[in-house]
Enzyme design. Structure first.
Site, PDB file in Angstrom:
ATOM      1  N   THR A   9     -13.822 129.918   2.370  1.00 37.31           N
ATOM      2  CA  THR A   9     -12.759 130.195   2.896  1.00 37.31           C
ATOM      3  C   THR A   9     -11.870 131.482   3.145  1.00 37.31           C
ATOM      4  O   THR A   9     -11.333 132.201   3.852  1.00 37.31           O
ATOM      5  CB  THR A   9     -11.732 129.735   2.010  1.00 37.31           C
TER       6      THR A   9
ATOM      7  N   TYR B 229      -9.273 117.803   7.449  1.00 42.95           N
ATOM      8  CA  TYR B 229      -8.366 117.731   9.214  1.00 42.95           C
ATOM      9  C   TYR B 229      -8.656 115.676   9.897  1.00 42.95           C
ATOM     10  O   TYR B 229      -7.222 115.469   9.492  1.00 42.95           O
ATOM     11  CB  TYR B 229      -8.412 118.344  10.148  1.00 42.95           C
TER      12      TYR B 229
ATOM     13  N   ILE C 143     -15.283 131.357  -9.018  1.00 40.40           N
ATOM     14  CA  ILE C 143     -15.057 131.720  -7.962  1.00 40.40           C
ATOM     15  C   ILE C 143     -13.932 132.012  -7.293  1.00 40.40           C
ATOM     16  O   ILE C 143     -12.518 132.304  -7.274  1.00 40.40           O
ATOM     17  CB  ILE C 143     -15.899 130.499  -7.107  1.00 40.40           C
TER      18      ILE C 143
ATOM     19  N   LYS D 149     -16.106 122.978  -7.460  1.00 40.74           N
ATOM     20  CA  LYS D 149     -14.916 124.361  -7.797  1.00 40.74           C
ATOM     21  C   LYS D 149     -14.061 124.327  -8.055  1.00 40.74           C
ATOM     22  O   LYS D 149     -13.649 123.269  -7.029  1.00 40.74           O
ATOM     23  CB  LYS D 149     -15.706 125.464  -6.744  1.00 40.74           C
TER      24      LYS D 149
ATOM     25  N   ARG E 218      -5.174 122.720   1.004  1.00 41.42           N
ATOM     26  CA  ARG E 218      -6.049 123.426   2.425  1.00 41.42           C
ATOM     27  C   ARG E 218      -6.464 122.425   2.908  1.00 41.42           C
ATOM     28  O   ARG E 218      -7.147 122.368   4.660  1.00 41.42           O
ATOM     29  CB  ARG E 218      -7.027 123.695   2.173  1.00 41.42           C
TER      30      ARG E 218
ATOM     31  N   TYR F 295     -16.397 121.205  -3.295  1.00 37.85           N
ATOM     32  CA  TYR F 295     -15.846 122.031  -3.239  1.00 37.85           C
ATOM     33  C   TYR F 295     -14.038 121.524  -3.153  1.00 37.85           C
ATOM     34  O   TYR F 295     -14.198 120.554  -2.466  1.00 37.85           O
ATOM     35  CB  TYR F 295     -15.662 123.481  -2.077  1.00 37.85           C
TER      36      TYR F 295
END
Length: 357
Positions: free
Chosen positions: A82, A145, A239, A199, A176, A171
């Site tokens: 990202t 999405y 991270i 993550k 997001r 992740y």
């Protein structure tokens, strides 16, 4: 694989009940993971992708920035995530970032390829190519999405993990992607031999503890404000976006936690707070990190690709005001900080559109 229908039998989708961790499992002391058990590193930088003023990848700048991060204490670099603006990078750019990272790191740090795709077939292809390019591991983001069910999320993860021999980090960033990776899905995914870590940018510490108690997964903090809390409950590492500015204090925090020195870890955490606030609070972390790195003379341009844009006047002023509170952080000397709001203004259209679906 084209045209085949992939579904997982009901018994494979069924998660195990809660259980006591077997004594044979490795100890879950915070951060204490041997290099053999942990193929990713502990202090991982979510790397920004330096661009030229017209929005093309600044390849010499990429090389120098990776070198700076490793020299500052990073033992892992996540490219094309990202923070690296994966959504506006082409696949050839992503693969070259892996190759450049491997060349610069020269064995001193692991190179993890991030990003992925919300199309399973595209993600599988990209990660196979990344493995050939030399990646040491892959980070798979939850499909965004299209918002699949948890069965779809699990199938996506398993198909990608089957497509490569590389170790995998899942992740979890619902802010997001629009959906979380639920606890039951994480437990089921943990049974895949290539899926080794998560993550976490969800911030549910109770769930993190529960997963650590009931799987052998490693956790990496994906929220710069919560690095020490994550480590304190058993995470392996981080991270981080702010680590682009300096990885040194994160190295100090991780080393202190490994040594059981909570006082030192807390002191470093507290010193980092204003820098983390400046990077992560007012504009997207990529935008702030590039603005600061450019002001420090570390990258040639603060340019981001549209639809990201540089900070507006008020946002830039707020970031600069936050930085005035940064004191005595190794690798973050702002005495010669020269921000350029004009250079950062707006965003760029690259010559070749990206290939993220």
């Amino acid at each position: 694989m084209t045209g085949r229908v992939h579904a997982w039998p009901a018994e494979r989708m069924r998660g195990p009940s809660e259980r006591t961790v077997r004594a044979a499992r490795h100890s879950r002391y915070a951060g204490r993971v041997s290099p053999r058990e942990n193929p990713f590193g502990q202090v991982l930088v979510a790397l920004v992708t330096p661009f030229t003023a017209d929005g093309e990848v600044d390849w010499p700048g990429v090389e120098q920035h990776i070198e700076n991060c490793i020299t500052a204490g990073a033992d892992g670099i996540v490219v094309t995530g990202t923070t690296g603006e994966t959504s506006t990078l082409t696949d050839p750019e992503k693969l070259r970032l892996v190759e450049v990272g491997k060349s610069v790191a020269a064995g001193r740090a692991k190179i993890i390829t991030g990003g992925g795709s919300n199309e399973t077939a595209h993600a599988m292809q990209l990660y196979r190519q990344s493995e050939k390019a030399g990646a040491d591991g892959v980070m798979i983001v939850t499909p965004y999405y299209n918002k699949p069910t948890q069965a779809g999320v699990l199938t996506h993860f398993r198909m990608i993990a089957d497509a490569t021999d590389l170790p995998v980090i899942l992740y979890d960033i619902p802010g997001r992607t629009g959906i979380p990776i639920k606890y039951e899905t994480i437990v089921r995914a943990s049974k895949h031999p290539n899926i080794l870590a998560v993550k976490d940018a969800k911030g549910d510490f109770a769930e993190v503890s529960r997963v650590l108690n009931n799987t052998d997964l490693m956790y990496f903090s994906g929220d710069d404000t919560n690095v020490l809390p994550h480590l304190a409950i058993g995470a392996t590492g981080l991270i981080g976006v702010t680590a682009n500015i300096t990885a040194t204090p994160y190295r100090a925090i991780v080393d202190a936690v490994n040594a059981g020195d909570l006082a030192t870890a807390t002191r470093e955490h507290q010193r980092l707070e204003p820098l983390v606030r400046a990077v992560m609070t007012h504009v997207p972390g990529t935008v702030a990190a590039k603005y600061i790195l450019h002001g420090l003379g570390r990258i040639s341009s603060p340019r981001v690709r549209l639809p990201l844009v540089g900070p507006e006047e008020s946002e830039a002023a707020t970031i600069e005001a936050e930085l005035e509170f940064v004191r005595d952080i190794p690798g973050a000397d702002f005495s010669n900080f020269r921000p350029d709001r004009n250079a950062a203004a707006g965003g760029a259209l690259p010559k070749v559109p990206g290939t993220t679906r």
